[in-house]
Design a protein around this motif. Structure first.
Motif, PDB file in Angstrom:
ATOM      1  N   LEU A 182     -66.047   6.211  46.896  1.00 36.48           N
ATOM      2  CA  LEU A 182     -64.939   6.947  47.500  1.00 36.48           C
ATOM      3  C   LEU A 182     -65.162   7.150  49.000  1.00 36.48           C
ATOM      4  O   LEU A 182     -64.224   7.055  49.805  1.00 36.48           O
ATOM      5  N   GLY A 183     -66.412   7.407  49.384  1.00 37.09           N
ATOM      6  CA  GLY A 183     -66.711   7.613  50.800  1.00 37.09           C
ATOM      7  C   GLY A 183     -66.483   6.358  51.629  1.00 37.09           C
ATOM      8  O   GLY A 183     -65.905   6.423  52.734  1.00 37.09           O
ATOM      9  N   ILE A 184     -66.911   5.208  51.132  1.00 36.54           N
ATOM     10  CA  ILE A 184     -66.727   3.952  51.869  1.00 36.54           C
ATOM     11  C   ILE A 184     -65.250   3.591  51.948  1.00 36.54           C
ATOM     12  O   ILE A 184     -64.767   3.094  52.977  1.00 36.54           O
ATOM     13  N   THR A 185     -64.506   3.838  50.875  1.00 40.87           N
ATOM     14  CA  THR A 185     -63.063   3.572  50.908  1.00 40.87           C
ATOM     15  C   THR A 185     -62.386   4.419  51.971  1.00 40.87           C
ATOM     16  O   THR A 185     -61.545   3.926  52.744  1.00 40.87           O
ATOM     17  N   LEU A 186     -62.740   5.702  52.038  1.00 44.40           N
ATOM     18  CA  LEU A 186     -62.181   6.581  53.072  1.00 44.40           C
ATOM     19  C   LEU A 186     -62.596   6.124  54.463  1.00 44.40           C
ATOM     20  O   LEU A 186     -61.792   6.130  55.408  1.00 44.40           O
ATOM     21  N   LEU A 187     -63.846   5.681  54.601  1.00 48.74           N
ATOM     22  CA  LEU A 187     -64.343   5.208  55.889  1.00 48.74           C
ATOM     23  C   LEU A 187     -63.569   3.985  56.361  1.00 48.74           C
ATOM     24  O   LEU A 187     -63.272   3.844  57.556  1.00 48.74           O
ATOM     25  N   ARG A 188     -63.236   3.099  55.451  1.00 50.58           N
ATOM     26  CA  ARG A 188     -62.456   1.900  55.813  1.00 50.58           C
ATOM     27  C   ARG A 188     -61.099   2.291  56.389  1.00 50.58           C
ATOM     28  O   ARG A 188     -60.623   1.694  57.357  1.00 50.58           O
ATOM     29  N   PHE A 189     -60.474   3.300  55.782  1.00 56.90           N
ATOM     30  CA  PHE A 189     -59.175   3.747  56.285  1.00 56.90           C
ATOM     31  C   PHE A 189     -59.301   4.408  57.658  1.00 56.90           C
ATOM     32  O   PHE A 189     -58.410   4.282  58.500  1.00 56.90           O
TER      33      PHE A 189
END
Length: 271
Positions: A182-189
């Motif tokens: 979830l953290g990496i997905t948010l970071l990508r955005f």
């Protein structure tokens, strides 16, 4: 022919050998067009002439550009139902089915766990194929970009939570893996304005290892296989943390580069 003098139709007569004014060519062309309109004064011909004058590109290509645009729009609308997106939808549908099979008969029945493993394996296999098909056959859509990562996180998250709820897997493992995803997905955005963080080989290896480890935990294994799954999960956790930190590093570098490029472009504009 059309009422235009012989001198205007093309050459110079012996009696009129003097040079013609520059506007003569335009007058000649106009005379030919008018003459053609008089000789072909049917409503259909007049309509064709008007449409040709209004849209030269359509007249030259038989209306092909307009038809091509309509066809392209139809393809874009139908592209949501391509094979890659259908596999993604199948993976989303498998999530509640997997949970039901996993928790059936108290969650410890080897037969039901085998069915749950089959659903999980199908979901992981479709995850490998849908992205490949979308990139190979140009089937990438906005729906796929959003639904594919959601389906990935949903099936993996459902499996981890079920295993921890049944006591087969420590909760801290589930928290580390899901927190990283979830953290990496948010970071990508957050850094999408500066560029896209590409999937690394380590990230792909992490996904494969996680799938194998979780699949082994879903099955009711005993003996040396139960010991092996522990070590496979340990490798998956290490790869999860290491690749997560690498993505954070890439995001920081990408953001710095983006800010520097924007600053340079602004200074160049002001200069």
């Amino acid at each position: 022919m059309t009422g235009v003098p012989a001198s205007a139709a093309g050459g110079s007569s012996p009696a009129h050998g003097a040079a013609k004014p520059k506007g003569a060519s335009k007058t000649q062309a106009g005379g030919k067009v008018q003459g053609a309109a008089k000789n072909h004064s049917t409503p259909k011909a007049q309509g064709a002439a008007l449409s040709s004058a209004a849209d030269p590109s359509g007249a030259a290509g038989g209306g092909k550009p307009a038809r091509a645009k309509i066809a392209a729009a139809a393809v874009n609308q139908a592209s949501v139902w391509n094979i890659a997106n259908l596999l993604t939808m199948l993976r989303l549908i498998l999530v509640p089915g997997f949970v039901a099979l996993m928790l059936a008969n108290g969650g410890y029945d080897p037969a039901w766990r085998s069915f749950a493993w089959a659903a999980f394996a199908i979901a992981m296999i479709t995850d490998l194929f849908d992205g490949h098909l979308a990139r190979t056959y140009n089937l990438v859509t906005d729906f796929g970009k959003i639904a594919d990562p959601i389906a990935d996180k949903a099936i993996m998250g459902a499996a981890l939570i079920c295993l921890s709820a049944l006591g087969d897997l420590p909760w801290w493992v589930t928290i580390v893996i899901l927190g990283r995803e979830l953290g990496i997905t948010l970071l990508r955005f957050l850094v999408i304005r500066y560029g896209v963080i590409p999937a690394s080989r380590g990230g792909k290896l992490k996904t494969l290892t996680q799938g194998v480890a979780v699949g082994m935990y879903v099955l009711a294994l005993t003996g040396w296989l139960a010991t092996m799954r522990f070590w496979v999960m340990a490798v998956a956790v290490v790869l999860t943390v290491v690749t997560g930190l690498d993505y954070v590093r890439q995001a920081i570098v990408l953001r710095r580069q983006g800010i520097a490029e924007r600053k340079a472009a602004l200074e160049e504009t002001e200069a």
